[in-house]
Design an enzyme around this catalytic site. Structure first.
Site, PDB file in Angstrom:
ATOM      1  N   ASP A   4      -2.327  -0.608   6.513  1.00 47.37           N
ATOM      2  CA  ASP A   4      -3.260  -1.010   5.458  1.00 47.37           C
ATOM      3  C   ASP A   4      -2.734  -2.223   4.687  1.00 47.37           C
ATOM      4  O   ASP A   4      -3.508  -3.091   4.275  1.00 47.37           O
ATOM      5  CB  ASP A   4      -3.547   0.152   4.517  1.00 47.37           C
ATOM      6  CG  ASP A   4      -4.476   1.186   5.139  1.00 47.37           C
ATOM      7  OD1 ASP A   4      -4.927   0.986   6.287  1.00 47.37           O
ATOM      8  OD2 ASP A   4      -4.764   2.198   4.478  1.00 47.37           O
ATOM      9  N   HIS A  46      -5.475   6.169   7.885  1.00 49.14           N
ATOM     10  CA  HIS A  46      -4.857   5.282   6.894  1.00 49.14           C
ATOM     11  C   HIS A  46      -3.345   5.418   6.992  1.00 49.14           C
ATOM     12  O   HIS A  46      -2.817   6.510   7.108  1.00 49.14           O
ATOM     13  CB  HIS A  46      -5.306   5.656   5.476  1.00 49.14           C
ATOM     14  CG  HIS A  46      -6.713   5.263   5.193  1.00 49.14           C
ATOM     15  ND1 HIS A  46      -7.025   4.158   4.455  1.00 49.14           N
ATOM     16  CD2 HIS A  46      -7.887   5.816   5.570  1.00 49.14           C
ATOM     17  CE1 HIS A  46      -8.346   4.050   4.369  1.00 49.14           C
ATOM     18  NE2 HIS A  46      -8.890   5.055   5.046  1.00 49.14           N
ATOM     19  N   ASP A  99       0.853  -1.180   0.000  1.00 47.05           N
ATOM     20  CA  ASP A  99       0.000   0.000   0.000  1.00 47.05           C
ATOM     21  C   ASP A  99       0.891   1.233   0.000  1.00 47.05           C
ATOM     22  O   ASP A  99       2.041   1.194   0.467  1.00 47.05           O
ATOM     23  CB  ASP A  99      -0.922   0.019   1.227  1.00 47.05           C
ATOM     24  CG  ASP A  99      -1.960   1.135   1.135  1.00 47.05           C
ATOM     25  OD1 ASP A  99      -2.705   1.169   0.139  1.00 47.05           O
ATOM     26  OD2 ASP A  99      -2.006   1.973   2.047  1.00 47.05           O
ATOM     27  N   HIS A 149      -4.646  10.405   5.841  1.00 45.42           N
ATOM     28  CA  HIS A 149      -3.491   9.724   6.448  1.00 45.42           C
ATOM     29  C   HIS A 149      -2.799  10.497   7.563  1.00 45.42           C
ATOM     30  O   HIS A 149      -1.972   9.943   8.275  1.00 45.42           O
ATOM     31  CB  HIS A 149      -2.464   9.312   5.395  1.00 45.42           C
ATOM     32  CG  HIS A 149      -2.057  10.408   4.444  1.00 45.42           C
ATOM     33  ND1 HIS A 149      -1.470  11.585   4.848  1.00 45.42           N
ATOM     34  CD2 HIS A 149      -2.162  10.474   3.096  1.00 45.42           C
ATOM     35  CE1 HIS A 149      -1.213  12.329   3.783  1.00 45.42           C
ATOM     36  NE2 HIS A 149      -1.636  11.683   2.707  1.00 45.42           N
ATOM     37  N   GLU A 200       0.721   5.742   0.502  1.00 44.80           N
ATOM     38  CA  GLU A 200       0.002   6.980   0.798  1.00 44.80           C
ATOM     39  C   GLU A 200       0.643   8.051  -0.073  1.00 44.80           C
ATOM     40  O   GLU A 200       1.846   7.981  -0.384  1.00 44.80           O
ATOM     41  CB  GLU A 200       0.074   7.347   2.279  1.00 44.80           C
ATOM     42  CG  GLU A 200      -0.549   6.331   3.219  1.00 44.80           C
ATOM     43  CD  GLU A 200      -2.032   6.057   2.993  1.00 44.80           C
ATOM     44  OE1 GLU A 200      -2.722   6.946   2.445  1.00 44.80           O
ATOM     45  OE2 GLU A 200      -2.484   4.963   3.356  1.00 44.80           O
TER      46      GLU A 200
END
Length: 191
Positions: free
Chosen positions: A158, A153, A7, A57, A9
């Protein structure tokens, strides 16, 4: 087979607007077992972060100014994912951002798919659960994956949730923990 739940961000939604990757999180699975081996880094995007992204986030440019640039971690990151199958929820988004980062540093291989196979769990979920919500949160709820530890997040948390969701979506783990087998045998012996 070695698989990696991945994942990212980012500073915003579109690379065409100059948005960048600010966090990468990876959780390794081998033969359908989470190994405990992880890759995680924060990155200095050298640009402002959209307010909407910060709400998702919680990362600000001030928190990331002292972090490495993508060019500083690219070899370590690509080495970690090499020859694996990447498990990514909405792969087009994450792969698009990572490919953009490779392009910005003029890396010889401009695509993540030159380093690893990519499996998109969002596409899988839409096929398995048509007409239903298939966000990572919705899948955690559907498969009873505890996400209570996630306040915002984050790429690593995640990726960990995604690894657990993927295993649940595809039939769970193939082998039992030997400790569980021993416990079950001891219980039967006492009966």
């Amino acid at each position: 087979m070695r698989q990696i739940a991945l994942d990212t961000e980012t500073t915003g939604i579109n690379t065409s607007d100059g948005h960048r990757v600010i966090e990468i999180g990876c959780v390794e699975m081998d033969n359908r077992r989470i190994t405990g081996r992880e890759y995680h880094c924060y990155l200095n995007p050298e640009r402002e972060i959209d307010e909407g992204a910060i709400r998702v986030h919680g990362l600000t440019l001030d928190k990331l100014k002292d972090k490495p640039l993508f060019i500083d971690i690219v070899d370590e990151f690509l080495s970690f994912i090499a020859d694996s199958e990447l498990i990514i929820h909405n792969a087009r988004f994450d792969v698009g951002f990572l490919d953009n980062e490779l392009s910005l540093i003029a890396h010889k291989n401009k695509s993540i798919e030159n380093h690893a196979l990519v499996l998109d769990t969002l596409g899988m979920a839409r096929t398995m659960h048509p007409g239903k919500k298939n966000s990572l949160d919705a899948l955690c709820n559907r498969y009873f994956i505890d996400r209570s530890g996630r306040q915002v997040h984050g790429a690593l948390i995640d990726a960990d949730l995604l690894a657990k969701v993927y295993l649940a979506m595809t039939g769970g783990q193939e082998t039992l923990n030997l400790g569980e087998i021993s416990k079950n045998q001891n219980t039967k012996e006492r009966l």
